[in-house]
Design a protein around this motif. Structure first.
Motif, mmCIF file in Angstrom:
data_model
loop_
_atom_site.group_PDB
_atom_site.id
_atom_site.type_symbol
_atom_site.label_atom_id
_atom_site.label_comp_id
_atom_site.label_asym_id
_atom_site.label_seq_id
_atom_site.Cartn_x
_atom_site.Cartn_y
_atom_site.Cartn_z
ATOM 1 N N TRP A 427 0.987 -1.251 -0.035
ATOM 2 C CA TRP A 427 -0.057 0.021 -0.010
ATOM 3 C C TRP A 427 0.939 1.311 -0.151
ATOM 4 C CZ3 TRP A 427 -0.780 3.156 4.741
ATOM 5 C CH2 TRP A 427 -1.501 4.202 4.583
ATOM 6 N N TRP A 428 1.715 1.362 0.875
ATOM 7 C CA TRP A 428 2.546 2.645 1.166
ATOM 8 C C TRP A 428 3.609 2.363 -0.045
ATOM 9 C CZ3 TRP A 428 1.999 7.012 4.021
ATOM 10 C CH2 TRP A 428 3.009 7.953 4.249
ATOM 11 N N SER A 429 4.189 1.241 -0.034
ATOM 12 C CA SER A 429 5.085 0.728 -1.146
ATOM 13 C C SER A 429 4.449 -0.412 -1.834
ATOM 14 C CB SER A 429 6.404 0.317 -0.388
ATOM 15 O OG SER A 429 7.246 0.167 -1.583
ATOM 16 N N ARG A 430 4.066 -0.144 -2.855
ATOM 17 C CA ARG A 430 3.405 -1.184 -3.851
ATOM 18 C C ARG A 430 4.259 -1.928 -4.849
ATOM 19 N NH1 ARG A 430 -1.776 3.021 -5.452
ATOM 20 N NH2 ARG A 430 -2.289 3.701 -3.354
ATOM 21 N N HIS A 431 3.802 -3.005 -5.044
ATOM 22 C CA HIS A 431 4.603 -3.900 -5.991
ATOM 23 C C HIS A 431 3.815 -4.758 -6.736
ATOM 24 C CE1 HIS A 431 5.109 -6.425 -2.387
ATOM 25 N NE2 HIS A 431 5.010 -7.235 -3.299
ATOM 26 N N TRP A 432 3.951 -5.412 -7.921
ATOM 27 C CA TRP A 432 3.317 -6.163 -8.622
ATOM 28 C C TRP A 432 4.405 -7.429 -8.978
ATOM 29 C CZ3 TRP A 432 2.786 -1.240 -8.915
ATOM 30 C CH2 TRP A 432 1.403 -0.629 -9.101
ATOM 31 N N ARG A 433 4.164 -8.650 -8.751
ATOM 32 C CA ARG A 433 4.835 -9.902 -9.034
ATOM 33 C C ARG A 433 4.297 -10.646 -10.189
ATOM 34 N NH1 ARG A 433 9.989 -11.326 -8.378
ATOM 35 N NH2 ARG A 433 9.407 -13.091 -7.207
ATOM 36 N N PHE A 434 4.712 -11.213 -11.004
ATOM 37 C CA PHE A 434 4.215 -11.866 -11.961
ATOM 38 C C PHE A 434 5.179 -12.748 -12.781
ATOM 39 C CE2 PHE A 434 4.537 -7.652 -13.527
ATOM 40 C CZ PHE A 434 5.290 -7.685 -14.965
ATOM 41 N N ALA A 435 4.709 -13.830 -13.404
ATOM 42 C CA ALA A 435 5.510 -14.661 -14.043
ATOM 43 C C ALA A 435 4.725 -15.501 -15.055
ATOM 44 C CB ALA A 435 6.291 -15.712 -13.207
ATOM 45 N N GLU A 436 5.376 -15.906 -16.174
ATOM 46 C CA GLU A 436 4.550 -16.542 -17.129
ATOM 47 C C GLU A 436 4.375 -18.335 -16.684
ATOM 48 O OE1 GLU A 436 6.150 -15.913 -21.419
ATOM 49 O OE2 GLU A 436 7.892 -15.223 -20.113
ATOM 50 N N ILE A 437 3.183 -18.587 -16.864
ATOM 51 C CA ILE A 437 2.843 -19.838 -16.391
ATOM 52 C C ILE A 437 3.777 -21.009 -16.742
ATOM 53 C CG2 ILE A 437 1.164 -21.693 -16.470
ATOM 54 C CD1 ILE A 437 -1.033 -19.523 -16.337
ATOM 55 N N ASP A 438 4.418 -20.937 -17.975
ATOM 56 C CA ASP A 438 5.223 -21.570 -18.561
ATOM 57 C C ASP A 438 6.525 -21.899 -17.965
ATOM 58 O OD1 ASP A 438 3.591 -22.634 -20.583
ATOM 59 O OD2 ASP A 438 4.508 -21.155 -22.134
ATOM 60 N N LYS A 439 6.987 -20.738 -17.176
ATOM 61 C CA LYS A 439 8.120 -20.541 -16.363
ATOM 62 C C LYS A 439 7.997 -21.309 -14.844
ATOM 63 C CE LYS A 439 10.176 -18.501 -19.720
ATOM 64 N NZ LYS A 439 10.560 -17.136 -19.645
ATOM 65 N N LEU A 440 6.670 -21.518 -14.332
ATOM 66 C CA LEU A 440 6.874 -22.180 -13.075
ATOM 67 C C LEU A 440 7.385 -23.622 -13.047
ATOM 68 C CD1 LEU A 440 3.050 -21.011 -12.419
ATOM 69 C CD2 LEU A 440 5.161 -19.786 -11.865
ATOM 70 N N GLN A 441 8.181 -23.644 -11.912
ATOM 71 C CA GLN A 441 8.881 -24.934 -11.850
ATOM 72 C C GLN A 441 8.166 -25.822 -10.519
ATOM 73 O OE1 GLN A 441 13.196 -24.100 -11.615
ATOM 74 N NE2 GLN A 441 13.202 -24.984 -13.481
ATOM 75 N N ALA A 442 7.582 -25.159 -9.652
ATOM 76 C CA ALA A 442 7.103 -25.621 -8.409
ATOM 77 C C ALA A 442 5.922 -24.991 -8.063
ATOM 78 C CB ALA A 442 8.268 -25.647 -7.424
ATOM 79 N N LEU A 443 4.834 -25.866 -7.579
ATOM 80 C CA LEU A 443 3.828 -25.314 -6.831
ATOM 81 C C LEU A 443 3.782 -26.105 -5.318
ATOM 82 C CD1 LEU A 443 1.096 -25.827 -9.890
ATOM 83 C CD2 LEU A 443 2.469 -23.663 -9.343
ATOM 84 N N GLN A 444 3.437 -25.161 -4.457
ATOM 85 C CA GLN A 444 3.195 -25.594 -3.152
ATOM 86 C C GLN A 444 1.959 -25.018 -2.427
ATOM 87 O OE1 GLN A 444 6.672 -24.881 -0.389
ATOM 88 N NE2 GLN A 444 5.866 -26.189 1.263
#
Length: 498
Positions: A427-444
């Motif tokens: 909020w005070w400091s904002r960020h968006w993090r994103f990645a292509e689905i093809d680049k995902l290596q691990a889900l937890q």
């Protein structure tokens, strides 16, 4: 068929031994300066110079034993005399190319080159140093790897293989002087540099900083006593001193931003991105677009006041001495429209402006607020014990922490597109993090005791080379399970892209 002829071997630049020596001495610069400047005159302090002489001999030795050759599809590196090493590095394995020039490099017209692979702890090849034309030609050759004619002409001193004869790359972003001033205002490089300097001198055992602070405090006390200052004047003086220090630190940040990012140019040649920057020392690095694993779009309060954002990427490259060597900053500072344009150009299938953001439950705000309670209680107790009832003023932090937690929960969201997964936080400091689905290596999918109590879960998504995994917190359990199944199915049917 006759065997392919071995590539002609070449030595490094004749002055390479000097740069190798300086690189080895870099970690001893501060202690040696402290010995000569703050030493007490003991002759035993000169013994380290024997080690300096040994390093000089080793540097000259390395110049005579290090050779390299450029083949049709690989780089061949030989090194060592008693313990010999032969490395054959296919161009297809090289993913990042760093060309660096310090002030001394520029005086001699040379450059330091690092050729890096994905996830390697050390560079595949580290050349100190090459002629600048040869270094840029080698970078061009890697960028256009697979072309035998380019491999034959890239390294010789003649100009046919030099980058000047290649088609010009497309410039995606160029920072102006005004942009550098804005970058200095939004960064904290000045404070980081001052902290590092204090830490370095503290390691030498020198009393320079304590003595300096003591003298300043004594002078201030004497001056205030002579002028019989009151409480309000003390407060105003303290505020003025604090503002002066902050202004000087910000000015230092601006100077560092100009030195580090002068002439910043982001360009694209095919699927390869190149960044070049620096005023006194020049730094040039390139990486394939497909090596980008995750993206971070950020803006702090000062960013918003200036109408700017920053765009960074995580690439699949190793670290050296705990620091990443890979391409990172695509846009140190730019307008929101320019950042969005970069994302759309480099991720054309992701449809970044059309992502459907799904807000996280607002009622999770109290879970963001709870971690502030124990720390506030401990600080308040310590201040009350030291200053009495005035220490209880620290409890005023709690309303701000609650307001901040609610604002963060109100803004938190995630988006799952056909090609992209994104998380929005802050909020005070904002960020968006994103990645292509093809680049995902691990889900937890994780659930703490509190998650089970609240019927929520946390979804972790990791990519190769990312500084930190993507994280979606406080998801309703049903939504978390649905996203986990969807992504698992997508990853199972899609090939992993590096």
């Amino acid at each position: 068929m006759p065997a392919a002829p071995a590539p002609a071997e070449r030595h490094l630049h004749p002055m390479s031994w000097l740069f190798v020596l300086l690189a080895q001495l870099r970690q001893f610069v501060v202690p040696l300066l402290a010995l000569f400047v703050f030493g007490r005159g003991d002759r035993n302090e000169l013994w380290p110079l024997i080690g300096v002489g040994a390093l000089a001999v080793a540097s000259i030795w390395q110049y005579f034993t290090y050779r390299y050759g450029v083949g049709a599809d690989a780089l061949v590196v030989r090194s060592g005399l008693f313990e010999r090493s032969l490395r054959v590095i296919p161009f297809a394995r090289i993913h990042n190319v760093d060309v660096q020039q310090s002030v001394l490099h520029r005086l001699f017209g040379v450059a330091e080159v690092r050729l890096e692979s994905a996830g390697g702890k050390k560079p595949e090849a580290h050349m100190r140093v090459l002629k600048l034309d040869d270094a840029l030609a080698l970078e061009t050759l890697v960028r256009r790897r697979g072309a035998a004619s380019a491999a034959a002409d890239a390294i010789p001193d003649s100009t046919p293989g030099s980058p000047a004869s290649q088609p010009a790359a497309t410039v995606l972003l160029r920072l102006s002087t005004t942009d550098l001033l804005r970058l200095g205002l939004v960064s904290n490089r000045g404070m980081i540099l001052v902290g590092a300097a204090i830490a370095a001198f503290s390691q030498t055992g020198s009393q320079v900083w304590p003595d300096l602070f003591e003298q300043v405090a004594r002078y201030g006390a004497d001056w205030s006593g002579q002028h019989h200052l009151g409480t309000s004047q003390y407060v105003l003086g303290g505020v003025a001193a604090l503002l002066t220090v902050l202004a000087l630190l910000r000015l230092l940040s601006i100077v560092l931003a100009v030195l580090q990012y002068h002439g910043f140019v982001l360009s694209q040649d095919g699927r390869r991105l190149t960044v070049e920057r620096g005023l006194l020392a020049r730094w040039r690095t390139s990486a394939s677009r497909r090596r980008i694993q995750a993206w971070t779009l950020s803006e702090g309060l000062t960013h918003r006041l200036l109408g700017r954002r920053s765009l960074e990427v995580d690439t699949a490259a190793g670290e050296e001495n705990g620091q990443s060597r890979a391409l990172r900053e695509l846009a140190p500072i730019a307008t929101p429209a320019a950042c969005d344009a970069l994302i759309e150009r480099l991720l054309p299938d992701a449809r970044w402006p059309e992502l459907l953001w799904r807000p996280l439950p607002l009622q999770s705000w109290w879970r963001r607020f709870v971690p502030a309670l124990p720390w506030t209680a401990l600080v308040t107790a310590a201040l009350v014990w030291r200053f009495g009832n005035w220490g209880a003023l620290a409890l005023l932090w709690l309303p701000w922490a609650a307001l901040k937690a609610r604002a963060q929960a109100r803004r938190a969201a995630y988006a799952v597109g056909a090609e992209l997964l994104a998380v929005r936080e802050g909020w005070w400091s904002r960020h968006w993090r994103f990645a292509e689905i093809d680049k995902l290596q691990a889900l937890q999918l994780t659930r703490s005791p509190l998650d089970r109590r609240c019927a929520t879960a946390t979804l972790w998504l990791d990519t190769a080379g990312a500084r930190s995994p993507l994280r979606i917190r406080y998801l309703p359990e049903a939504d978390a399970q649905a996203i986990y199944r969807l992504l698992s199915q997508e990853l199972a049917r899609r090939p992993l892209r590096w």
